[in-house]
Design a protein around this motif. Structure first.
Motif, PDB file in Angstrom:
ATOM      1  N   GLU A 142       9.421 -44.112 -46.542  1.00  0.00           N
ATOM      2  CA  GLU A 142       9.675 -44.606 -47.897  1.00  0.00           C
ATOM      3  C   GLU A 142       9.667 -43.462 -48.909  1.00  0.00           C
ATOM      4  N   GLU A 172      12.841 -42.239 -51.298  1.00  0.00           N
ATOM      5  CA  GLU A 172      12.696 -42.084 -52.745  1.00  0.00           C
ATOM      6  C   GLU A 172      13.082 -40.676 -53.188  1.00  0.00           C
ATOM      7  N   ASN A 194      16.853 -40.540 -53.240  1.00  0.00           N
ATOM      8  CA  ASN A 194      17.390 -41.290 -54.386  1.00  0.00           C
ATOM      9  C   ASN A 194      17.181 -40.541 -55.689  1.00  0.00           C
ATOM     10  N   SER A 198      23.112 -47.616 -47.643  1.00  0.00           N
ATOM     11  CA  SER A 198      21.990 -48.265 -48.330  1.00  0.00           C
ATOM     12  C   SER A 198      20.802 -48.378 -47.381  1.00  0.00           C
ATOM     13  N   PRO A 199      19.879 -47.404 -47.429  1.00  0.00           N
ATOM     14  CA  PRO A 199      18.660 -47.547 -46.629  1.00  0.00           C
ATOM     15  C   PRO A 199      17.718 -48.552 -47.277  1.00  0.00           C
ATOM     16  N   GLU A 200      17.106 -49.381 -46.453  1.00  0.00           N
ATOM     17  CA  GLU A 200      16.222 -50.415 -46.978  1.00  0.00           C
ATOM     18  C   GLU A 200      14.970 -50.467 -46.117  1.00  0.00           C
ATOM     19  N   ARG A 238      11.903 -52.480 -45.139  1.00  0.00           N
ATOM     20  CA  ARG A 238      11.468 -53.867 -45.206  1.00  0.00           C
ATOM     21  C   ARG A 238       9.943 -53.953 -45.210  1.00  0.00           C
ATOM     22  N   LEU A 248      12.850 -49.908 -41.027  1.00  0.00           N
ATOM     23  CA  LEU A 248      13.851 -49.253 -41.872  1.00  0.00           C
ATOM     24  C   LEU A 248      15.220 -49.708 -41.405  1.00  0.00           C
ATOM     25  N   GLN A 249      15.949 -50.406 -42.269  1.00  0.00           N
ATOM     26  CA  GLN A 249      17.303 -50.848 -41.943  1.00  0.00           C
ATOM     27  C   GLN A 249      18.274 -49.915 -42.634  1.00  0.00           C
ATOM     28  N   SER A 304      22.262 -48.884 -43.192  1.00  0.00           N
ATOM     29  CA  SER A 304      23.673 -49.237 -43.121  1.00  0.00           C
ATOM     30  C   SER A 304      24.488 -47.956 -43.281  1.00  0.00           C
TER      31      SER A 304
END
Length: 163
Positions: A85, A89, A92, A124-126, A128, A133-134, A136
């Motif tokens: 995470e 960040e 980003n 788009s890393p997400e 959860r 870590l999902q 795309s």
């Protein structure tokens, strides 16, 4: 016959594929490297350098062999902590692009990838709430390549407006 073609044909049941995922970014000081399973492995990249890949809950959907101009793939990596995470960040905040590299290895030869690595851009890393870590990714995004920008517009090529 290539090594992967032999694997897909079922030539030797004791040899299997090992997919290896590498997430990298110019804003990071280190990369995330994972393979499916419980065991960590040291794998050699195509340039001959060894890297440690950590075993994780990993779900990989291989890209299709089609002529599509853009393919979107979704990868899920389980068991990641707050470290991932923080890296997301950082990327980003720096507005840096995260790249995912997929390397396929044969279980009997970890000295080099069995096929050419696929390098994809993460859209788009997400992260959860369950620690998964999902990711795309875009693969073969021919429509957004730089060599096409500025070449096809309605002034130079009026037929583009019809599409």
């Amino acid at each position: 016959m290539t090594i992967l073609a032999e694997l897909h044909s079922g030539h030797d049941p004791t040899v299997y594929r090992i997919p290896a995922l590498e997430l990298s970014c110019s804003a990071w000081s280190e990369t995330i490297r994972n393979i499916p399973g419980w065991d960590d492995l040291t794998l050699m990249h195509e340039d001959g350098q060894p890297f440690e890949y950590l075993g994780a809950g990993l779900d990989i959907a291989l890209p299709s062999k089609s002529d599509a101009a853009q393919q979107r793939l979704i990868f899920a990596i389980g068991g990641l902590n707050g470290f991932a995470e923080e890296l997301i960040e950082q990327a980003n905040d720096a507005k840096a692009i995260i790249f995912l590299t997929l390397r396929m290895y044969a279980s009997n030869n970890l000295s080099a990838p069995a096929s050419r690595p696929l390098k994809m851009m993460v859209d788009s890393p997400e992260l959860r709430p369950d620690g998964t870590l999902q990711v795309s990714c875009s693969y073969r995004d021919l429509l957004s390549r730089r060599f096409l920008q500025g070449r096809f517009d309605t002034i130079r090529t009026p037929g583009v407006a019809l599409f």
